[in-house]
Design an enzyme around this catalytic site. Structure first.
Site, short mmCIF file in Angstrom:
data_model
loop_
_atom_site.label_atom_id
_atom_site.label_comp_id
_atom_site.label_asym_id
_atom_site.label_seq_id
_atom_site.Cartn_x
_atom_site.Cartn_y
_atom_site.Cartn_z
CD GLU A 133 1.77 10.25 -2.33
OE1 GLU A 133 1.19 9.95 -3.37
OE2 GLU A 133 1.85 11.41 -1.88
CB SER A 134 7.39 7.06 -4.23
OG SER A 134 6.36 7.68 -4.93
NE ARG A 135 6.75 0.44 -0.06
CZ ARG A 135 5.42 0.51 -0.13
NH1 ARG A 135 4.80 1.68 -0.07
NH2 ARG A 135 4.71 -0.59 -0.24
CG LEU A 136 10.93 8.54 -2.07
CD1 LEU A 136 10.79 9.69 -3.07
CD2 LEU A 136 12.39 8.06 -2.03
NE ARG B 138 -0.82 0.21 4.97
CZ ARG B 138 -1.03 1.06 5.97
NH1 ARG B 138 -1.69 2.18 5.77
NH2 ARG B 138 -0.58 0.79 7.18
#
Ligand SMILES: Cc1cc2nc3c(=O)[nH]c(=O)nc-3n(C[C@H](O)[C@H](O)[C@H](O)COP(=O)(O)O)c2cc1C
Length: 211
Positions: free
Chosen positions: A188-191, A8
């Site tokens: 978001e975006s694993r950042l 997710r």
């Protein structure tokens, strides 16, 4: 079960060095209160990680019962596996995860027993059944069967005949004095955001880590 497609996006909030509290304890209190307000189940539950003599670290859940400028307090049996491990090496880890808020907190700290008075006061505040269970259970010892435990509990109940048990000498609190606390906020975006407080010469220094 297929897990490789389970994922997710995290986008609940952001965290930066400028907006966090000067004290990690204040920052923690604010996040703990957010977790309570968000109705996170067992929001005060944390993993306690100990170093064991066989080299395998051990993790188990305990409940945070107090947080102050000094640190984090939980209660347990001093003769349990965790109690013995802390007796040999008082460097421990604490770990919170609040999925609804996409947050985790990791703490390195030094554990010490609370005063006997603190342990007794907390023990006396617990429901009678919990007090009896703490007295009847030789936590972490091997049991032959479930009925052995039930019988120990019943026998104690009968002996006390409605009287409140005394806090056992081997039961009480640990205060974990933090030396490092990391706050992780999913992004978001694993950042993701990772803000770490480290106690250096009695001052909390703050830095950001790569996700
Ligand atoms: C939600 C939850 C809360 C728990 N709270 C405590 C606690 O506050 N103190 C405690 O000694 N064990 C607590 N336990 C049980 C521990 O996880 C563990 O099974 C027990 O303390 C024995 O651990 P040890 O053999 O490593 O010493 C809790 C377990 C769960 C799942």
């Amino acid at each position: 079960m297929k897990l490789d497609s389970v994922r997710r996006e995290y986008k609940y909030a952001a965290l930066n060095k400028q907006s966090v509290a000067v004290s990690p304890i204040d920052q923690f209190k604010s996040w703990l209160s957010d977790a309570q307000d968000a109705n996170v189940n067992d929001f005060s539950a944390m993993s306690l990680i100990t170093a064991e003599k066989d080299g395998f670290p051990q993790s188990r859940i305990v409940l945070l019962k107090d947080i102050s400028i000094e640190g984090f307090t939980f209660f347990t049996n001093y003769d349990s596996q965790k109690g013995k491990a802390i007796g040999k090496n008082n460097k421990v880890g604490l770990h919170f995860f609040w999925p609804e808020l996409e947050r985790q907190v990791r703490i390195d700290g030094i554990a010490e027993k609370t005063t006997r008075q603190t342990s007794v006061d907390y023990f006396n505040s617990r429901p009678m059944e919990s007090q009896l269970a703490a007295c009847a259970s030789d936590q972490s010892a091997t049991l032959e069967s479930r009925s052995e435990l039930d019988e120990q509990f019943k026998a104690l109940q009968e002996t006390l005949n409605g009287q409140q048990p005394e806090c056992p000498e081997n039961w009480g609190g640990y205060l974990v004095r933090p030396v490092k606390i990391e706050f992780w906020q999913g992004r978001e975006s694993r950042l993701h955001d990772r803000i770490v407080y480290e106690l250096i010469e009695n001052e909390w220094k703050i830095k950001r880590l790569a996700p």
